[in-house]
Design an enzyme around this catalytic site. Sequence first.
Site, PDB file in Angstrom:
ATOM      1  N   ASN A  86      19.592  20.896  38.218  1.00  0.00           N
ATOM      2  CA  ASN A  86      19.073  21.430  37.387  1.00  0.00           C
ATOM      3  C   ASN A  86      19.604  22.851  37.228  1.00  0.00           C
ATOM      4  O   ASN A  86      19.596  23.517  38.199  1.00  0.00           O
ATOM      5  CB  ASN A  86      17.746  21.826  36.539  1.00  0.00           C
ATOM      6  CG  ASN A  86      17.247  22.162  35.124  1.00  0.00           C
ATOM      7  OD1 ASN A  86      18.426  22.407  34.349  1.00  0.00           O
ATOM      8  ND2 ASN A  86      16.575  22.134  35.220  1.00  0.00           N
TER       9      ASN A  86
ATOM     10  N   ARG B 261      19.730  17.656  33.925  1.00  0.00           N
ATOM     11  CA  ARG B 261      18.995  17.826  33.036  1.00  0.00           C
ATOM     12  C   ARG B 261      19.934  19.071  32.581  1.00  0.00           C
ATOM     13  O   ARG B 261      20.555  19.646  32.485  1.00  0.00           O
ATOM     14  CB  ARG B 261      18.093  18.623  33.608  1.00  0.00           C
ATOM     15  CG  ARG B 261      17.047  19.024  32.341  1.00  0.00           C
ATOM     16  CD  ARG B 261      16.278  19.867  33.268  1.00  0.00           C
ATOM     17  NE  ARG B 261      15.280  20.137  32.043  1.00  0.00           N
ATOM     18  CZ  ARG B 261      13.574  20.929  31.571  1.00  0.00           C
ATOM     19  NH1 ARG B 261      13.636  20.767  32.877  1.00  0.00           N
ATOM     20  NH2 ARG B 261      13.108  21.213  31.076  1.00  0.00           N
TER      21      ARG B 261
ATOM     22  N   HIS C 118      12.546  20.498  25.959  1.00  0.00           N
ATOM     23  CA  HIS C 118      11.303  20.063  26.019  1.00  0.00           C
ATOM     24  C   HIS C 118      11.042  18.272  25.558  1.00  0.00           C
ATOM     25  O   HIS C 118      10.199  17.947  26.481  1.00  0.00           O
ATOM     26  CB  HIS C 118      10.277  20.907  25.669  1.00  0.00           C
ATOM     27  CG  HIS C 118       9.768  22.440  25.989  1.00  0.00           C
ATOM     28  ND1 HIS C 118       9.645  23.064  25.001  1.00  0.00           N
ATOM     29  CD2 HIS C 118      10.971  22.858  27.043  1.00  0.00           C
ATOM     30  CE1 HIS C 118       9.838  23.948  25.776  1.00  0.00           C
ATOM     31  NE2 HIS C 118       9.791  24.443  26.594  1.00  0.00           N
TER      32      HIS C 118
ATOM     33  N   LEU D  73       3.052  24.185  26.167  1.00  0.00           N
ATOM     34  CA  LEU D  73       2.991  25.304  26.902  1.00  0.00           C
ATOM     35  C   LEU D  73       3.534  26.078  27.828  1.00  0.00           C
ATOM     36  O   LEU D  73       2.463  25.909  28.942  1.00  0.00           O
ATOM     37  CB  LEU D  73       1.855  25.813  25.357  1.00  0.00           C
ATOM     38  CG  LEU D  73       0.932  25.216  24.546  1.00  0.00           C
ATOM     39  CD1 LEU D  73      -0.607  25.539  24.156  1.00  0.00           C
ATOM     40  CD2 LEU D  73       1.888  25.005  23.818  1.00  0.00           C
TER      41      LEU D  73
ATOM     42  N   ARG E 184      10.037  35.272  23.913  1.00  0.00           N
ATOM     43  CA  ARG E 184      11.269  35.105  22.441  1.00  0.00           C
ATOM     44  C   ARG E 184       9.632  34.577  21.166  1.00  0.00           C
ATOM     45  O   ARG E 184       8.567  34.221  21.648  1.00  0.00           O
ATOM     46  CB  ARG E 184      11.595  33.788  22.639  1.00  0.00           C
ATOM     47  CG  ARG E 184      12.712  33.129  23.853  1.00  0.00           C
ATOM     48  CD  ARG E 184      12.913  31.628  24.247  1.00  0.00           C
ATOM     49  NE  ARG E 184      12.682  31.215  25.134  1.00  0.00           N
ATOM     50  CZ  ARG E 184      12.511  30.070  25.613  1.00  0.00           C
ATOM     51  NH1 ARG E 184      13.158  29.002  25.112  1.00  0.00           N
ATOM     52  NH2 ARG E 184      12.007  30.007  27.541  1.00  0.00           N
TER      53      ARG E 184
ATOM     54  N   PHE F 198       1.336  34.822  30.462  1.00  0.00           N
ATOM     55  CA  PHE F 198       0.126  34.257  29.718  1.00  0.00           C
ATOM     56  C   PHE F 198      -0.800  34.440  30.810  1.00  0.00           C
ATOM     57  O   PHE F 198      -1.979  35.214  30.100  1.00  0.00           O
ATOM     58  CB  PHE F 198      -0.225  33.257  29.456  1.00  0.00           C
ATOM     59  CG  PHE F 198      -1.026  32.707  28.472  1.00  0.00           C
ATOM     60  CD1 PHE F 198      -0.995  32.735  27.323  1.00  0.00           C
ATOM     61  CD2 PHE F 198      -2.550  32.486  29.479  1.00  0.00           C
ATOM     62  CE1 PHE F 198      -1.717  32.426  26.627  1.00  0.00           C
ATOM     63  CE2 PHE F 198      -3.317  31.830  28.550  1.00  0.00           C
ATOM     64  CZ  PHE F 198      -3.117  32.413  26.509  1.00  0.00           C
ATOM     65  N   ARG F 199      -0.896  34.730  31.745  1.00  0.00           N
ATOM     66  CA  ARG F 199      -1.985  35.112  33.130  1.00  0.00           C
ATOM     67  C   ARG F 199      -2.172  36.261  33.143  1.00  0.00           C
ATOM     68  O   ARG F 199      -3.112  36.935  32.949  1.00  0.00           O
ATOM     69  CB  ARG F 199      -1.753  34.730  34.472  1.00  0.00           C
ATOM     70  CG  ARG F 199      -2.146  33.300  35.043  1.00  0.00           C
ATOM     71  CD  ARG F 199      -1.260  32.929  37.032  1.00  0.00           C
ATOM     72  NE  ARG F 199       0.467  33.360  36.485  1.00  0.00           N
ATOM     73  CZ  ARG F 199       0.409  32.607  37.107  1.00  0.00           C
ATOM     74  NH1 ARG F 199       0.288  31.940  38.842  1.00  0.00           N
ATOM     75  NH2 ARG F 199       1.775  32.087  36.798  1.00  0.00           N
TER      76      ARG F 199
ATOM     77  N   GLU G 178      -1.163  23.368  30.664  1.00  0.00           N
ATOM     78  CA  GLU G 178      -1.970  23.023  32.054  1.00  0.00           C
ATOM     79  C   GLU G 178      -3.365  23.756  32.916  1.00  0.00           C
ATOM     80  O   GLU G 178      -4.037  23.080  33.320  1.00  0.00           O
ATOM     81  CB  GLU G 178      -1.946  22.368  32.915  1.00  0.00           C
ATOM     82  CG  GLU G 178      -0.392  21.633  32.821  1.00  0.00           C
ATOM     83  CD  GLU G 178       0.589  20.782  33.434  1.00  0.00           C
ATOM     84  OE1 GLU G 178      -0.365  20.835  34.795  1.00  0.00           O
ATOM     85  OE2 GLU G 178       1.458  21.116  33.164  1.00  0.00           O
ATOM     86  N   ASN G 179      -3.251  25.302  32.775  1.00  0.00           N
ATOM     87  CA  ASN G 179      -3.574  26.151  33.693  1.00  0.00           C
ATOM     88  C   ASN G 179      -4.847  27.136  32.936  1.00  0.00           C
ATOM     89  O   ASN G 179      -5.139  28.028  33.620  1.00  0.00           O
ATOM     90  CB  ASN G 179      -2.515  27.234  34.582  1.00  0.00           C
ATOM     91  CG  ASN G 179      -2.189  26.155  35.270  1.00  0.00           C
ATOM     92  OD1 ASN G 179      -2.772  25.256  36.117  1.00  0.00           O
ATOM     93  ND2 ASN G 179      -0.981  25.764  35.176  1.00  0.00           N
TER      94      ASN G 179
ATOM     95  N   GLU H 261       8.892  15.788  33.792  1.00  0.00           N
ATOM     96  CA  GLU H 261       9.879  16.218  33.025  1.00  0.00           C
ATOM     97  C   GLU H 261      11.244  15.319  34.592  1.00  0.00           C
ATOM     98  O   GLU H 261      11.714  14.134  33.748  1.00  0.00           O
ATOM     99  CB  GLU H 261      10.380  17.215  32.935  1.00  0.00           C
ATOM    100  CG  GLU H 261       9.479  17.412  31.794  1.00  0.00           C
ATOM    101  CD  GLU H 261      10.064  18.941  31.935  1.00  0.00           C
ATOM    102  OE1 GLU H 261       9.014  19.615  32.316  1.00  0.00           O
ATOM    103  OE2 GLU H 261      10.877  19.905  30.640  1.00  0.00           O
TER     104      GLU H 261
END
Length: 403
Positions: free
Chosen positions: A7, A91, A180, A209, A241, A284-285, A335-336, A388
């Site tokens: 990548n 990728r 994605h 997400l 974004r 986000f955390r 996931e978290n 992925e």
Amino acid sequence: MNVLIVNAGSSSLKYQLFDTASKSVLAKGGCERIGIEGGKVEHKVPGREPYEFASEMATHEDAIRNVIALLTDAERGCISSMKEIGAVGHRVVHGGPYFTSSVLADEDVLAKVEKCRDLAPLHIGPSLTGIHACMDVMKDVPQVLVFDTAFHATMPEEAYLYPIPYEYFEKYHIRRYGFHGSSHKYVSREMIKLLDKPAEETKIVTCHLGNGSSIAAVKGGKVIDTTMGFTPLDGLIMGTRSGAIDPAIVTFLMEKENLSPAEMNAVLNKKSGLLGVSEKYSDFRDCRMAMDNEKDPKATAAIRVLAYQVKKYIGAYAAAMGGLDAVVFTAGIGENNNIIRAMPLEGLEYLGIDFDHEANDAIRRPVSTTCISKPSSRVKVYLIPTNEELIIAEDTERVVSER
Ligand code: AMP
């Protein structure tokens, strides 16, 4: 087969050596600051101490030479020679109108990728550099391109056409592409295995997400709509974004703030999203901590916007598919974070979702596939960690075996 997944970014190159037989990662890492002073290489082999060293890398060829040397190193490596690499899987973020599945790189293919440069200038240039570097350094190893857009190629016209003059679709290929793809493909495929009905009859909403976020409607294993569009800026609120906004805001702000197209682009891509709304946090955390600990109203608003949008798209896609069998959450945020799985599903009982808060709150790291709906729930809700790399490695192996 051992597949080297590459990548490439403008000044970075991430890699994973993946064994498709055992579906496991043999080594992974990355080269940073390629072409810039102060280069660094990171290399991890599962079960061993991570290894890091400084290396000046003028080009991506230097970086890929570093990677090969590490992978084949007697002490640090995991293979004895480059011959043990069956193929390289690249990728590539955008396949434009040219690629609807993975392909073997050749002159004609690379010329078409070059034509996609305009569609994702920040990504395609570095991808091409990475591909050429690998072709130069690994002359006899087949190189396969796996596109982030490919899994979405099944969208019908009504989902991919933007209502702007048709000539722009023809002239510039402006349409919804979606991104994605490897992640949506992996989690929807896993979800289909968990549903007690024929694959062709399944209706799944997959919510990827992360720092970049997108949702897809996957009907019968095929995407019929997705939130990201012509570029990965469309759809949901993301780390920095904006996601979808009234397009008139763009010209309004350019006039009022005297912004150039590049400056406006930076506002939408780098200064908006969670960061824009919270004014402080793109992660986000951090937003969540500010909401929980300080009751920060802007961080709370940013999280509520995301949760609301996820709910809205679940409803929209259930309508688009004519029903719903499952909702899947994946990627860094999905996931978290228990709240971003719980908040969007509140009040969706009428759709057949009976959410299991206890199961959702009990999830601990490392996460694995977990059902977070009650047994009585007609619609199943799952957390499925994305993979992925597995999709890229499998596709690479398939394309090579079909040569
Ligand atoms: P991704 O782009 O998939 O790597 O996701 C990045 C996002 O996931 C960031 O907004 C993080 O806040 C979030 N994230 C990643 N790991 C965790 C974690 N352990 N706990 C909470 N949030 C996380």
